[in-house]
Design an enzyme around this catalytic site. Structure first.
Site, PDB file in Angstrom:
ATOM      1  N   ASP A  75       0.840  -1.247   0.020  1.00 58.94           N
ATOM      2  CA  ASP A  75      -0.002  -0.078  -0.047  1.00 58.94           C
ATOM      3  C   ASP A  75       0.682   1.221  -0.002  1.00 58.94           C
ATOM      4  OD1 ASP A  75       0.917  -0.033   2.549  1.00 58.94           O
ATOM      5  OD2 ASP A  75      -0.963   0.087   3.492  1.00 58.94           O
ATOM      6  N   GLU A 220       9.920  -3.900  10.536  1.00 56.92           N
ATOM      7  CA  GLU A 220      10.336  -2.718   9.930  1.00 56.92           C
ATOM      8  C   GLU A 220      10.714  -1.726  11.033  1.00 56.92           C
ATOM      9  OE1 GLU A 220       8.792   0.877   7.034  1.00 56.92           O
ATOM     10  OE2 GLU A 220       7.398  -0.697   7.495  1.00 56.92           O
TER      11      GLU A 220
END
Length: 321
Positions: A75, A220
């Site tokens: 996204d 992340e």
């Protein structure tokens, strides 16, 4: 126009028809895509895993040509390709359109697809329906990736991931910095670096996600020591982005690594990104050359034009007389 082209297989000559290509000519190459089992085999054999994002047929074709293990339809396209200011603005219908475009590119890379913000938060039944809709876009869509907060706080997403895994839907969970929750995290900041309890929470979250059925975990913006420790204590592959070299694989956003975005510059890129080229500036330079050549009547020249037999042209002139 059809012609004959000769090929050889061993010592035997082969002949097949081919069509003259124009500016757009699809090529149908049936290549077997990697599966989760293939990825796990590489993981078990200690082979580093590669993943690159793609957002349309063109970027997907680039990734597929590299034979990267995995291709992520992220996204992140909202900001890198579609002009939105946040991933949370991306409409689900628009995202599905891009997923379909990516799946048209042939190649062996296994396709993993994000579940964008708003596609599962309303209820479990709503989220499961949307998950199935993403998987039904194309059989190449192999796994979903879902951003998840720490298990001691984000009970809803943990439960939703369990719902999917219990239905046999493959899930790669995403922990650490989760862009869809950037506001609640206080911005785009490194996670698990403030206290030992923060690290413990991340570690326990990863272990719990493995327990409920996730086949892999993406981490992340986590300190490399933390990411390495988590990786060493799991039995499933880990993919890192800004998590150091101790994970089982790496992923980068294609527009960052190739300098595709008009707003990209080397100073604004995240620390964990390695920029391999600046294709945006290369493209603009060559488009300006094209514009100048058209304005100066240098393009198209005779070699870029189609010819006509003089006899046919003469017959035409005779007709209009």
């Amino acid at each position: 126009m059809f012609g004959l082209k000769k090929y050889t297989f061993g010592n035997k000559p082969l002949t097949r028809f081919f069509k003259q290509r124009y500016s757009s000519h699809p090529v149908n190459n049936n290549v077997r895509s990697l599966t989760i089992a293939d990825i796990k085999d590489k993981y078990m054999n200690g082979m580093p895993l590669t993943m690159i994002t793609a957002y349309d047929y063109l970027t997907a074709k680039w990734v597929q040509e590299t034979q990267s293990d995995m291709l992520l339809v992220g996204d992140s396209m909202a900001m890198t390709s579609l002009g939105y200011t946040s991933t949370t603005e991306l409409p689900f219908e628009e995202f599905k359109y891009h997923v379909a475009s990516v799946t048209r590119a042939s190649g062996s890379s296994m396709i993993v697809v994000d579940m964008p913000f708003g596609s599962f938060e309303q209820s479990y039944s709503y989220g499961v329906a949307n998950a199935i809709e993403l998987l039904k876009i194309n059989p190449k869509v192999t796994s979903l990736k879902i951003e998840c907060g720490n298990h001691d706080r984000d009970h809803y997403t943990i439960g939703f991931i369990r719902e999917l895994c219990e239905r046999g839907i493959p899930v790669m969970s995403h922990i650490g910095l989760t862009p869809q929750r950037a506001n609640s995290l206080g911005g785009f900041k490194v996670q698990g670096n403030q206290s030992a309890n923060d690290i413990l929470s991340l570690y326990n979250t990863a272990k719990y996600l493995q327990k409920i059925g996730c086949w892999s975990i993406l981490m992340e913006c986590i300190p490399y020591k933390v990411a390495t420790f988590i990786t060493e204590n799991l039995n499933i592959p880990t993919i890192g982005i800004g998590a150091g070299n101790g994970t089982n694989g790496q992923v980068l956003v294609i527009s960052d690594m190739l300098g595709l975005s008009p707003d990209n510059n080397l100073q604004s890129l995240p620390r964990f990104v390695k920029n391999y080229d600046q294709l945006n500036s290369v493209a603009i330079k060559n488009l300006k050359i094209y514009k100048d050549e058209v304005e100066q009547k240098k393009f198209p020249s005779i070699e870029h034009s189609f010819k006509l037999k003089e006899t046919i042209w003469k017959d035409f002139l005779d007709l209009i007389k």
